[in-house]
Design a protein around this motif. Structure first.
Motif, PDB file in Angstrom:
ATOM      1  N   GLY A 176      44.139   5.098  35.599  1.00 60.35           N
ATOM      2  CA  GLY A 176      45.086   5.413  36.659  1.00 60.35           C
ATOM      3  C   GLY A 176      45.357   4.231  37.566  1.00 60.35           C
ATOM      4  O   GLY A 176      46.508   3.964  37.948  1.00 60.35           O
ATOM      5  N   GLU A 180      48.906   2.036  38.127  1.00 62.51           N
ATOM      6  CA  GLU A 180      49.509   1.816  39.442  1.00 62.51           C
ATOM      7  C   GLU A 180      49.647   0.329  39.753  1.00 62.51           C
ATOM      8  O   GLU A 180      50.638  -0.102  40.352  1.00 62.51           O
ATOM      9  N   LEU A 228      51.657   9.018  35.804  1.00 63.48           N
ATOM     10  CA  LEU A 228      51.478   7.627  36.194  1.00 63.48           C
ATOM     11  C   LEU A 228      51.897   6.663  35.080  1.00 63.48           C
ATOM     12  O   LEU A 228      51.947   5.447  35.302  1.00 63.48           O
ATOM     13  N   GLY A 357      44.354   7.613  40.295  1.00 65.25           N
ATOM     14  CA  GLY A 357      45.273   6.826  41.093  1.00 65.25           C
ATOM     15  C   GLY A 357      45.013   7.001  42.575  1.00 65.25           C
ATOM     16  O   GLY A 357      43.956   7.467  43.002  1.00 65.25           O
TER      17      GLY A 357
END
Length: 425
Positions: A176, A180, A228, A357
């Motif tokens: 995650g 990002e 994501l 994330g």
């Protein structure tokens, strides 16, 4: 046992279990020696954030000596343990020294397990130490740098492909955060590549990710990862791993950056004592966490196999190690005082947490389950609370708030560049 003032307790390892035992025992009239091959205590639950440029290394590690300097009866030694002479009651160090003990606590932690494929380690580093975090951060950031000047389209795709093997909490958190990093943090920093084209692939041999959580939370986490931009590949076992990428059955996945989060093995403590251990090398301990046949030796944390019932064992997480360290300290103090020893160790499950994330997480406290942003804030508060020192709590909290609001990560430094990075990313 010897009288309390003369009783010497040696603790191997200053992780969560060892440190908790030392602090609880230091209040009594005993001598304590803590031995660790590193000079720092590491907050491992946030190690992945150092590896992915979210936090600085100094925010999640503290010198062992400074943590124990308030206890005059505690001595800290920097050294590598190579064995235990149980008959002679001494800990053997790499430099040939022998440290005698009256009571010994094994809190030696765990290492990466590659399931018989140790040759994969150079290509797929795991995440257990600050050195691991530095290596992983260097490989991730270097992959983008090398892709920036790469003209060959296929090689650029390989450089921008990140494969994470193992979908437990560490694997999910790594996947995650890397997604990002590529889609938000770095997207305006490069001119020749679009970092949003980076491919993050999370591979799990089992039927679902986060197998330690309930199925509904696992399903939510997979959906959150997909949003994501992470590709989740469950039911796929890795059959080959090298500098070119990984092989899943008949499929070859070219990837310059491969990260290992699939399994761990205990330290060789069971081998030192020649005692029974489970498949991961954890010592099969008695109900009071002592080593069978050696009532003056205890094992805690990742070193110990502690049954939980229904074929399960106490998980290798920080809260469990702290509970075990505290319990063993109570057993030792009761013995020295001539009091009845505590009842057999009972694990108190404080809950499972994992973040996906910077805006989503899952929390299972047993009596309540949370997911989404509320779970993320709960996860963050819990981790800040367990950090050591007000300064670290403030700096980590401010770093997270900055990342949460801007998407920017301030620890994007490439250090210790090596020829290895030029070959395998």
């Amino acid at each position: 046992m010897a009288a309390r003032g003369d009783h010497h307790i040696v603790i191997i390892g200053a992780g969560f279990g060892g440190l908790e035992a030392a602090r609880n025992l230091a209040k009594g009239a005993v001598r304590i020696t803590v031995i660790d091959r590193r000079n720092h205590h590491l907050f491992q639950p946030l190690l992945y954030q150092a590896a992915t440029a979210s936090l600085a290394l100094s925010e999640i590690a503290w010198p062992i000596r400074s943590l124990l300097r308030g206890y005059d009866n505690v001595t800290t030694l920097l050294g590598s343990v190579t064995g235990v002479d149980a008959a002679g009651k001494a800990v053997l160090l790499e430099d040939g020294r022998a440290i005698p003990y009256d009571t010994l606590i094994l809190a030696t932690g765990a290492r990466h397990a590659y399931f018989g494929h140790d040759e994969w380690e150079p290509h797929a580093p795991g995440l257990k130490t600050l050195e691991d975090a530095t290596t992983i951060r260097r490989r991730i950031l270097s992959a983008f740098e090398r892709a920036e000047w790469q003209d060959d389209a296929a090689e650029r795709r390989r450089l921008l492909t990140f494969a994470i093997i193992g979908a437990g909490p560490t694997g999910v958190e790594l996947a995650g955060t890397i997604a990002e990093l590529a889609h938000e943090t770095l997207r305006r920093d490069f001119r020749n590549i679009d970092t949003r084209e980076a491919r993050v692939v999370l591979v799990e041999a089992g039927p679902r990710i986060l197998a330690g959580f309930t199925e509904d939370l696992s399903t939510y986490a997979e959906r959150a990862l997909t949003r994501l931009g992470v590709e989740v590949r469950t039911g796929h076992a890795v059959s080959q791993c090298d500098a070119a990428g990984i092989t899943l059955g008949d499929e070859v996945l070219p990837a310059a950056t491969i990260l290992w989060a699939a399994g761990v093995a205990a330290s060789p403590a069971a081998e030192w004592l020649q005692v029974p251990a489970d498949r991961a090398g954890r010592v099969l301990v008695a109900p009071d966490l002592s080593v069978p046949g050696f009532p003056d030796i205890f094992a805690v944390g990742d070193t110990a196999h502690v049954p939980l019932g229904e074929g399960k064992i106490v998980p290798g997480i920080a809260p469990a190690a702290k509970q075990e360290g505290r319990y063993v300290a109570g057993v030792i103090k009761a013995r020295l005082d001539g009091k009845p020893v505590p009842k057999p160790f009972t694990y108190r499950n404080d809950g499972n947490l994992a973040t996906i994330g910077k805006r989503a997480a899952i929390v299972d406290l047993g009596w309540i389950k949370l997911k989404g942003r509320l779970a993320w804030w709960t996860w963050g508060i819990a981790h800040v609370y367990f950090l050591i020192g007000l300064r670290n709590r403030l700096t980590v909290a401010l770093s997270w708030l900055w990342i949460y609001s801007t998407g920017q990560r301030s620890a994007r430094l490439i250090t210790q560049a090596s020829a290895e990075d030029g070959r395998s990313g």
